[in-house]
Design an enzyme around this catalytic site. Structure first.
Site, PDB file in Angstrom:
ATOM      1  N   ARG A  46       0.804  -1.380   0.116  1.00  0.00           N
ATOM      2  CA  ARG A  46       0.182  -0.027  -0.060  1.00  0.00           C
ATOM      3  C   ARG A  46       0.797   1.421  -0.213  1.00  0.00           C
ATOM      4  O   ARG A  46       0.677   2.550  -0.482  1.00  0.00           O
ATOM      5  CB  ARG A  46      -0.948   0.280   0.881  1.00  0.00           C
ATOM      6  CG  ARG A  46      -1.824  -0.858   1.156  1.00  0.00           C
ATOM      7  CD  ARG A  46      -2.757  -1.272   2.478  1.00  0.00           C
ATOM      8  NE  ARG A  46      -4.140   0.129   2.303  1.00  0.00           N
ATOM      9  CZ  ARG A  46      -5.130   0.324   3.135  1.00  0.00           C
ATOM     10  NH1 ARG A  46      -5.368  -0.568   3.473  1.00  0.00           N
ATOM     11  NH2 ARG A  46      -5.437   1.754   2.982  1.00  0.00           N
ATOM     12  N   ASP A  87      -3.636  -1.167  -3.354  1.00  0.00           N
ATOM     13  CA  ASP A  87      -4.467  -1.812  -2.160  1.00  0.00           C
ATOM     14  C   ASP A  87      -5.171  -2.597  -2.791  1.00  0.00           C
ATOM     15  O   ASP A  87      -6.319  -2.302  -3.133  1.00  0.00           O
ATOM     16  CB  ASP A  87      -5.148  -0.512  -2.457  1.00  0.00           C
ATOM     17  CG  ASP A  87      -6.366  -0.323  -0.818  1.00  0.00           C
ATOM     18  OD1 ASP A  87      -6.426  -1.640  -0.849  1.00  0.00           O
ATOM     19  OD2 ASP A  87      -7.182   0.610  -0.679  1.00  0.00           O
ATOM     20  N   HIS A 172       8.320 -21.913   6.437  1.00  0.00           N
ATOM     21  CA  HIS A 172       9.360 -21.623   6.949  1.00  0.00           C
ATOM     22  C   HIS A 172      10.322 -22.625   7.782  1.00  0.00           C
ATOM     23  O   HIS A 172      11.433 -22.474   6.999  1.00  0.00           O
ATOM     24  CB  HIS A 172      10.216 -20.362   7.370  1.00  0.00           C
ATOM     25  CG  HIS A 172       9.930 -20.074   8.908  1.00  0.00           C
ATOM     26  ND1 HIS A 172       8.818 -19.849   9.180  1.00  0.00           N
ATOM     27  CD2 HIS A 172      10.912 -20.073   9.130  1.00  0.00           C
ATOM     28  CE1 HIS A 172       8.958 -19.287  10.669  1.00  0.00           C
ATOM     29  NE2 HIS A 172      10.515 -19.848  11.338  1.00  0.00           N
ATOM     30  N   LYS A 176      14.778 -24.564   6.943  1.00  0.00           N
ATOM     31  CA  LYS A 176      15.633 -25.290   7.547  1.00  0.00           C
ATOM     32  C   LYS A 176      16.713 -26.389   6.681  1.00  0.00           C
ATOM     33  O   LYS A 176      16.169 -27.473   7.192  1.00  0.00           O
ATOM     34  CB  LYS A 176      15.304 -25.014   8.668  1.00  0.00           C
ATOM     35  CG  LYS A 176      14.824 -23.561   9.404  1.00  0.00           C
ATOM     36  CD  LYS A 176      14.185 -23.771  11.146  1.00  0.00           C
ATOM     37  CE  LYS A 176      14.050 -22.649  11.492  1.00  0.00           C
ATOM     38  NZ  LYS A 176      14.920 -21.454  11.217  1.00  0.00           N
ATOM     39  N   ASP A 229      -0.939 -20.569  16.372  1.00  0.00           N
ATOM     40  CA  ASP A 229       0.924 -19.969  15.468  1.00  0.00           C
ATOM     41  C   ASP A 229       2.036 -20.586  15.716  1.00  0.00           C
ATOM     42  O   ASP A 229       2.550 -20.720  14.806  1.00  0.00           O
ATOM     43  CB  ASP A 229       1.926 -18.328  16.558  1.00  0.00           C
ATOM     44  CG  ASP A 229       2.039 -18.409  16.328  1.00  0.00           C
ATOM     45  OD1 ASP A 229       2.086 -17.741  14.609  1.00  0.00           O
ATOM     46  OD2 ASP A 229       2.925 -17.093  16.999  1.00  0.00           O
ATOM     47  N   HIS A 234       4.040 -25.151  12.506  1.00  0.00           N
ATOM     48  CA  HIS A 234       5.753 -25.936  12.643  1.00  0.00           C
ATOM     49  C   HIS A 234       6.093 -26.720  13.435  1.00  0.00           C
ATOM     50  O   HIS A 234       6.661 -28.156  12.355  1.00  0.00           O
ATOM     51  CB  HIS A 234       6.455 -24.643  13.499  1.00  0.00           C
ATOM     52  CG  HIS A 234       6.704 -23.354  13.206  1.00  0.00           C
ATOM     53  ND1 HIS A 234       6.311 -23.145  11.451  1.00  0.00           N
ATOM     54  CD2 HIS A 234       6.229 -22.409  13.167  1.00  0.00           C
ATOM     55  CE1 HIS A 234       6.158 -21.697  11.399  1.00  0.00           C
ATOM     56  NE2 HIS A 234       6.895 -21.083  12.181  1.00  0.00           N
ATOM     57  N   LYS A 328       6.286 -18.866  24.827  1.00  0.00           N
ATOM     58  CA  LYS A 328       7.149 -17.555  24.804  1.00  0.00           C
ATOM     59  C   LYS A 328       7.320 -17.563  25.741  1.00  0.00           C
ATOM     60  O   LYS A 328       6.825 -17.480  27.076  1.00  0.00           O
ATOM     61  CB  LYS A 328       5.932 -16.107  24.273  1.00  0.00           C
ATOM     62  CG  LYS A 328       5.954 -16.371  22.435  1.00  0.00           C
ATOM     63  CD  LYS A 328       5.484 -15.333  22.283  1.00  0.00           C
ATOM     64  CE  LYS A 328       5.093 -14.953  20.510  1.00  0.00           C
ATOM     65  NZ  LYS A 328       6.258 -15.315  20.448  1.00  0.00           N
TER      66      LYS A 328
END
Length: 479
Positions: A46, A87, A172, A176, A229, A234, A328
């Site tokens: 944008r 946009d 991702h 690795k 998440d 993963h 976390k």
């Protein structure tokens, strides 16, 4: 249909992912001559920039995130970059984007990193502007939904314009090196595969621990939580690679066929097989850090920690628990897989006072990339007071073992595979849906039994209940 694209179109080209990962990865590939001289890279977002403005933006990002030895490659790389503001909710803007991309002779690769709400208008705009033709493939960055229903909705939108063989769903972690080495370890060494089953393996642990908190992801993370998440993508991909049967060959179809069989074999998690947590104020590396509620600025029941005792109900793994944990603000940053073998059935050394310990294989993924196998060995001596056995580790540090080749970040491999059309390290739709089906069942268990996050101090290894989850089975988390 395999073809090498001569144009790469980056959506979200001014975002954090582009600055930290995509632009440095592409610059490194360019510096090493791994992409065609004819490859054009068109960024879109944008932000109102022209080509010169975007090249200045990219230069600043590369100066920040590229290692020093790569920086001489920045100026030649910038010549590849072009930019068109867009946009995605404005359908008319896609015609200008198509004009900027221009005629594509060999093929177009699209990297789509955008909010889930923009998937449908983006796909519609690509189709209307002619950017979704037969020689176009699309890479999709997560999140791809928040549950099975929303994931199917997004996948339906994408598949309305792109067949499965031209859809590249990105995780991702699969890029690795150590994750890919897991397949080499299992299927290129005769000593492991005969032992890789319930008869010889007691349990498996998979840990993905982070020391960071929200790190500017407030809007996304509070609506997702640790289960969506990290576990949904993963961790389940790592589990599938550990548990899969040997594929007939190392190609996209064979590898992904075996992974999806594992994901479909996951047993529904029971009430006493899962723990959730949320961090409170504590210390990381000696520095005080706030709690989740303080970072968020309000109370929340979003989990920042999950531990699960999972089971793969098939012939190979029946009765072997897979302990998963992620969170976390934990004690240290580490991603690793621990394969705990069973003890020897009979110790011939017990009568001489020696104790044996079961062998253990630890595969470190980050920050250290290494493989460690613990073996029992005899301590030197005349043994008049009894035989002494001790664990000895065989350590393979991947950077040391392969000191010559350059260390590459995951997105270098994944972007190159997207450009060249190799789907082996990308996730197929049936994998995604199998993952979401299991994740939805976990959340349903939480709802049915009113399981809410237990608090834990930042800088610890999570709630004490997660320790108990393993210890009641006689298992200790690897730390």
């Amino acid at each position: 249909m395999r073809f090498t694209a001569d144009c790469l179109l980056l959506f979200g080209a001014t975002g954090d992912l582009a600055q930290r990962m995509l632009l440095p990865s592409l610059c490194a590939l360019d510096a090493d001559g791994l992409v065609s001289d004819h490859l054009r890279i068109v960024g879109t977002a944008r932000q109102e920039l022209d080509d010169a403005g975007y090249r200045a933006f990219a230069r600043e990002a590369l100066e920040t995130y590229l290692p020093d030895y790569r920086k001489p490659a920045i100026e030649p790389f910038l010549a590849r970059l072009h930019y068109q503001p867009l946009d995605a909710n404005n359908a008319a803007g896609f015609a200008d984007l198509a004009a900027k991309v221009g005629p594509v002779q060999d093929g177009l690769a699209i990297f789509l990193s955008t909010a889930p709400s923009l998937f449908e208008p983006t796909i519609a705009g690509l189709v209307a502007s002619g950017l979704a033709g037969e020689r176009t493939r699309i890479g999709l960055e997560k999140p791809l939904g928040t549950n099975l229903a929303t994931s199917r909705h997004i996948n339906d939108a994408v598949s309305s314009a792109f067949p499965e063989e031209r859809i590249f769903r990105i995780d991702h972690y699969l890029g690795k090196e150590t994750v890919q080495n897991l397949l080499a370890l299992r299927f290129a060494n005769v000593m492991f595969e005969p032992l890789w089953n319930a008869a010889h393996i007691d349990h498996v642990q998979i840990t993905v621990a982070e020391t960071v908190g929200l790190e500017g992801r407030v809007g996304f993370y509070d609506g997702a939580g640790a289960l969506r998440d990290m576990v949904q993508n993963h961790m389940l991909q790592l589990l599938a690679l550990v548990a899969m049967e040997p594929p007939a060959s190392f190609d996209a179809t064979a590898v992904r066929d075996e992974k999806v069989k594992v994901l479909r074999s996951l047993r529904k998690v029971e009430r006493d097989e899962t723990v959730t947590g949320q961090y409170r104020a504590g210390a990381i590396g000696g520095a005080a850090v706030p709690g989740y509620d303080q970072e968020l600025g309000q109370d929340s029941d979003t989990e920042t920690f999950v531990a699960i005792k999972a089971h793969v109900d098939n012939w190979r793994w029946k009765g072997v628990p897979f302990y998963l944990r992620t969170g976390k603000r934990l004690y240290e940053r580490v991603t690793e897989i621990v394969v705990q073998f069973r003890p020897v059935p009979h110790s011939i050394f017990a009568g001489r006072g020696a104790r044996t310990q079961p062998n253990q294989l630890v595969i470190g993924i980050q920050p250290a990339e290494n493989i460690t196998l613990s073996l029992m060995a005899k301590e030197p001596g005349l043994d008049r007071g009894g035989i002494r056995l001790r664990e000895v580790s065989l350590d393979i540090s991947m950077p040391d073992a392969f000191a010559g080749p350059k260390k590459r970040i995951a997105y270098e491999r994944l972007l190159l595979d997207l450009i060249e059309g190799d789907q082996t390290l990308f996730v197929r739709r049936d994998e995604v849906e199998a993952q979401w089906e299991w994740i939805d069942s976990v959340r349903q268990t939480w709802d049915d039994h009113a399981i809410t996050p237990k608090t834990y101090t930042a800088g610890s290894w999570g709630p004490s209940a997660a320790i108990a989850l393993a210890e009641r089975d006689g298992v200790t988390w690897h730390e």
